[in-house]
Design a protein around this motif. Structure first.
Motif, short mmCIF file in Angstrom:
data_model
loop_
_atom_site.label_atom_id
_atom_site.label_comp_id
_atom_site.label_asym_id
_atom_site.label_seq_id
_atom_site.Cartn_x
_atom_site.Cartn_y
_atom_site.Cartn_z
N PHE A 117 0.82 -1.21 0.00
CA PHE A 117 0.00 0.00 0.00
C PHE A 117 0.86 1.26 0.00
O PHE A 117 1.73 1.43 0.86
CB PHE A 117 -0.88 0.04 1.26
CG PHE A 117 -1.90 -1.06 1.34
CD1 PHE A 117 -3.15 -0.91 0.75
CD2 PHE A 117 -1.61 -2.23 2.01
CE1 PHE A 117 -4.09 -1.94 0.84
CE2 PHE A 117 -2.54 -3.26 2.10
CZ PHE A 117 -3.78 -3.11 1.51
N ASP A 118 0.58 2.14 -0.95
CA ASP A 118 1.03 3.53 -0.85
C ASP A 118 0.25 4.17 0.30
O ASP A 118 -0.76 3.63 0.76
CB ASP A 118 0.77 4.23 -2.17
CG ASP A 118 1.05 5.72 -2.12
OD1 ASP A 118 2.14 6.10 -1.66
OD2 ASP A 118 0.15 6.51 -2.51
N LEU A 119 0.70 5.33 0.77
CA LEU A 119 -0.01 5.99 1.87
C LEU A 119 -0.78 7.22 1.41
O LEU A 119 -1.99 7.20 1.32
CB LEU A 119 1.00 6.36 2.98
CG LEU A 119 1.54 5.18 3.79
CD1 LEU A 119 2.55 5.65 4.83
CD2 LEU A 119 0.40 4.42 4.46
N GLY A 160 -2.36 2.05 -5.04
CA GLY A 160 -1.62 3.30 -5.17
C GLY A 160 -2.44 4.35 -5.88
O GLY A 160 -3.57 4.10 -6.31
N ASN A 161 -1.85 5.54 -6.06
CA ASN A 161 -2.61 6.64 -6.65
C ASN A 161 -1.81 7.55 -7.56
O ASN A 161 -2.37 8.46 -8.16
CB ASN A 161 -3.23 7.50 -5.54
CG ASN A 161 -2.22 8.44 -4.90
OD1 ASN A 161 -1.14 8.00 -4.51
ND2 ASN A 161 -2.55 9.72 -4.80
N MET A 212 5.71 -0.49 -9.20
CA MET A 212 5.18 -1.69 -8.54
C MET A 212 3.91 -2.19 -9.22
O MET A 212 3.67 -3.41 -9.26
CB MET A 212 4.97 -1.46 -7.04
CG MET A 212 3.98 -0.43 -6.61
SD MET A 212 3.89 -0.38 -4.79
CE MET A 212 2.54 0.76 -4.54
N PHE A 213 3.09 -1.31 -9.79
CA PHE A 213 1.90 -1.78 -10.52
C PHE A 213 2.30 -2.64 -11.71
O PHE A 213 1.59 -3.59 -12.06
CB PHE A 213 1.08 -0.57 -10.99
CG PHE A 213 0.02 -0.13 -10.02
CD1 PHE A 213 0.32 0.09 -8.68
CD2 PHE A 213 -1.28 0.09 -10.43
CE1 PHE A 213 -0.65 0.51 -7.79
CE2 PHE A 213 -2.27 0.50 -9.55
CZ PHE A 213 -1.96 0.71 -8.22
N MET A 217 -6.04 1.32 -8.36
CA MET A 217 -5.73 2.75 -8.37
C MET A 217 -6.81 3.50 -7.59
O MET A 217 -8.00 3.30 -7.82
CB MET A 217 -5.67 3.26 -9.80
CG MET A 217 -5.40 4.77 -9.92
SD MET A 217 -5.21 5.32 -11.64
CE MET A 217 -6.85 5.00 -12.28
N ILE A 218 -6.37 4.36 -6.68
CA ILE A 218 -7.28 5.21 -5.92
C ILE A 218 -7.35 6.56 -6.62
O ILE A 218 -6.33 7.22 -6.83
CB ILE A 218 -6.82 5.38 -4.46
CG1 ILE A 218 -6.49 4.02 -3.83
CG2 ILE A 218 -7.89 6.12 -3.66
CD1 ILE A 218 -7.62 3.01 -3.86
#
Length: 253
Positions: A5-7, A199-200, A207-208, A216-217
């Protein structure tokens, strides 16, 4: 399965810590045997204040891949090569850039006292704002303002570095060559298609590209081609994120 997870803009918004709902979703993943990994543009010291303490001893990837922490301490720092760094710093000085430059823990900040990034910069006072000459090693450079930006970008193109542009914030991230989130995941033994990524932003592309499934957010035109699906931003975003965690956790149990 590993869940990465990205933050900022993915699990946290406006720099606020993880919400109770997101924490519960993450805990359900770990209860079902999945491993949770956080990978952020933030350095490790700035990741800790927004993460619940129960996640502090897990795997944390900071600085867009230049820092790795495990067991509550930084175990790997990827820094600029000295000659390359000297050239970069001369270029930054020539163009009178304002910046936040990160070491493996401490930092140097020369931006304005009211810059929005200060809301996220070492809020718990865990590190020191040192003169640049005392900061060693240097793992990431974030440029906040650049005089003659076109000229700077032309010269920067001659450097072997990894550059991420934060268009909405008008900031430029510079990392050592070959350093990104996927390079850090490889260092801890993660293999292609062995993980799910959330991630966004453009710094999540690396990483995707190698994820089993990418969520994707929001909407980012550079990241979208690599995402399997997206979750829109709005009042129900966090609820949809936790529902997606539960769905994918069951799918890859």
């Amino acid at each position: 399965m590993k869940f990465v997870f990205d933050l900022d803009g993915t699990l946290i918004f406006q720099g606020q810590p993880l919400s109770a709902g997101i924490i519960e979703g993450l805990e359900r993943l770990t209860a079902h045997g999945h491993e949770v990994i956080f990978a952020s543009a933030r350095p490790i010291r700035d990741m800790l204040p927004v993460l619940d303490k129960r996640f502090h001893r897990g795997v944390l990837i900071g600085g867009n891949g230049s820092l790795i922490a495990q067991g509550g301490r930084v175990v790997h720092a990827e820094s600029f090569e000295p000659r390359q760094l000297a050239r970069l710093l001369r270029l930054i000085e020539d163009h009178r850039c304002r910046y936040l430059i990160d070491g493996d823990w401490d930092y140097t900040y020369t931006g304005p006292g009211d810059h929005p990034i200060l809301r996220n910069l070492d809020p718990h006072g865990l590190a020191r704002n040192l003169p640049l000459t005392e900061l060693n090693p240097i793992v990431k450079i974030l440029l906040l303002a650049i005089e003659d930006e076109a000229g700077f970008r032309t010269e920067l193109a001659g450097f072997d570095v990894v550059v991420h542009e934060h268009k909405h914030e008008n900031m430029l991230d510079i990392n050592p060559p070959g350093i990104h989130k996927w390079s850090a995941l490889q260092k801890i033994g993660v293999r292609p298609r062995d993980f799910v990524a959330f991630g966004n932003d453009a710094n999540d592309i690396s990483m995707f590209r190698f994820a089993r499934h990418g969520v994707m957010i929001g909407s980012h035109p550079d990241l979208a081609p690599y995402a399997a699906e997206s979750i829109p931003l709005g009042s129900g975003t966090e609820r949809m994120i936790t529902a997606k965690m539960e769905e994918l956790g069951a799918r890859y149990a």
